[in-house]
Design a protein around this motif. Sequence first.
Motif, PDB file in Angstrom:
ATOM      1  N   VAL A 101      56.625 -80.373   5.003  1.00 58.91           N
ATOM      2  CA  VAL A 101      56.272 -81.791   4.993  1.00 58.91           C
ATOM      3  C   VAL A 101      55.397 -82.162   3.792  1.00 58.91           C
ATOM      4  N   LEU A 102      54.474 -81.322   3.387  1.00 56.74           N
ATOM      5  CA  LEU A 102      53.604 -81.656   2.267  1.00 56.74           C
ATOM      6  C   LEU A 102      54.353 -81.674   0.935  1.00 56.74           C
ATOM      7  N   PRO A 103      55.109 -80.627   0.587  1.00 63.14           N
ATOM      8  CA  PRO A 103      55.831 -80.713  -0.692  1.00 63.14           C
ATOM      9  C   PRO A 103      56.898 -81.798  -0.721  1.00 63.14           C
ATOM     10  N   ILE A 104      57.568 -82.025   0.392  1.00 63.20           N
ATOM     11  CA  ILE A 104      58.589 -83.078   0.417  1.00 63.20           C
ATOM     12  C   ILE A 104      57.940 -84.447   0.264  1.00 63.20           C
ATOM     13  N   GLY A 105      56.787 -84.650   0.911  1.00 63.55           N
ATOM     14  CA  GLY A 105      56.073 -85.916   0.770  1.00 63.55           C
ATOM     15  C   GLY A 105      55.651 -86.167  -0.664  1.00 63.55           C
ATOM     16  N   CYS A 106      55.168 -85.132  -1.330  1.00 61.24           N
ATOM     17  CA  CYS A 106      54.760 -85.272  -2.734  1.00 61.24           C
ATOM     18  C   CYS A 106      55.949 -85.575  -3.634  1.00 61.24           C
ATOM     19  N   VAL A 107      57.049 -84.889  -3.424  1.00 59.39           N
ATOM     20  CA  VAL A 107      58.233 -85.110  -4.267  1.00 59.39           C
ATOM     21  C   VAL A 107      58.800 -86.509  -4.033  1.00 59.39           C
ATOM     22  N   LEU A 108      58.888 -86.927  -2.783  1.00 56.16           N
ATOM     23  CA  LEU A 108      59.405 -88.275  -2.509  1.00 56.16           C
ATOM     24  C   LEU A 108      58.480 -89.348  -3.075  1.00 56.16           C
ATOM     25  N   ILE A 165      50.579 -83.095   9.159  1.00 55.82           N
ATOM     26  CA  ILE A 165      50.113 -81.750   9.505  1.00 55.82           C
ATOM     27  C   ILE A 165      49.018 -81.818  10.564  1.00 55.82           C
ATOM     28  N   PHE A 166      48.052 -82.715  10.383  1.00 55.92           N
ATOM     29  CA  PHE A 166      46.962 -82.829  11.355  1.00 55.92           C
ATOM     30  C   PHE A 166      47.465 -83.305  12.713  1.00 55.92           C
ATOM     31  N   ARG A 167      48.410 -84.234  12.743  1.00 53.17           N
ATOM     32  CA  ARG A 167      48.964 -84.699  14.018  1.00 53.17           C
ATOM     33  C   ARG A 167      49.672 -83.570  14.761  1.00 53.17           C
ATOM     34  N   THR A 168      50.456 -82.803  14.041  1.00 61.32           N
ATOM     35  CA  THR A 168      51.174 -81.696  14.668  1.00 61.32           C
ATOM     36  C   THR A 168      50.208 -80.613  15.132  1.00 61.32           C
ATOM     37  N   ALA A 169      49.201 -80.324  14.332  1.00 62.15           N
ATOM     38  CA  ALA A 169      48.206 -79.322  14.721  1.00 62.15           C
ATOM     39  C   ALA A 169      47.442 -79.761  15.964  1.00 62.15           C
ATOM     40  N   GLN A 170      47.082 -81.031  16.042  1.00 62.71           N
ATOM     41  CA  GLN A 170      46.383 -81.536  17.229  1.00 62.71           C
ATOM     42  C   GLN A 170      47.255 -81.423  18.466  1.00 62.71           C
ATOM     43  N   LYS A 171      48.546 -81.688  18.313  1.00 57.21           N
ATOM     44  CA  LYS A 171      49.465 -81.597  19.457  1.00 57.21           C
ATOM     45  C   LYS A 171      49.489 -80.185  20.006  1.00 57.21           C
ATOM     46  N   LEU A 208      47.158 -77.788  19.498  1.00 52.75           N
ATOM     47  CA  LEU A 208      45.840 -77.369  19.944  1.00 52.75           C
ATOM     48  C   LEU A 208      45.529 -77.907  21.339  1.00 52.75           C
ATOM     49  N   LYS A 209      46.080 -79.079  21.674  1.00 54.58           N
ATOM     50  CA  LYS A 209      45.904 -79.628  23.015  1.00 54.58           C
ATOM     51  C   LYS A 209      46.778 -78.920  24.028  1.00 54.58           C
ATOM     52  N   GLY A 210      47.813 -78.223  23.555  1.00 60.59           N
ATOM     53  CA  GLY A 210      48.673 -77.463  24.453  1.00 60.59           C
ATOM     54  C   GLY A 210      49.887 -78.212  24.948  1.00 60.59           C
ATOM     55  N   LYS A 211      50.246 -79.295  24.277  1.00 63.51           N
ATOM     56  CA  LYS A 211      51.426 -80.072  24.705  1.00 63.51           C
ATOM     57  C   LYS A 211      52.682 -79.434  24.226  1.00 63.51           C
TER      58      LYS A 211
END
Length: 80
Positions: free
Chosen positions: A28-35, A69-75, A77-80
Amino acid sequence: MADEQQPKKAGALGDLVKAESMIQLALVLPIGCVLGWLIGHALDEHFHLGDVCGIIGIVMGAIGGFIQIFRTAQKYLKGK
């Protein structure tokens, strides 16, 4: 005994979903930068601004990538 040795399908499917999410995080990070750069470069060419929009596009793409990345990590970490 045969049932105990076989992995559960739900657990294996859950592991595949987690693996797919980790691959998504890696991309997601490299694709976001390239786009962002491509869109900024197109705007630069259209408005004849030099490289200003390209640089802003890279920064905006990186910010969007980090937010995802932070949204996915939070998901996870909460255990969903």
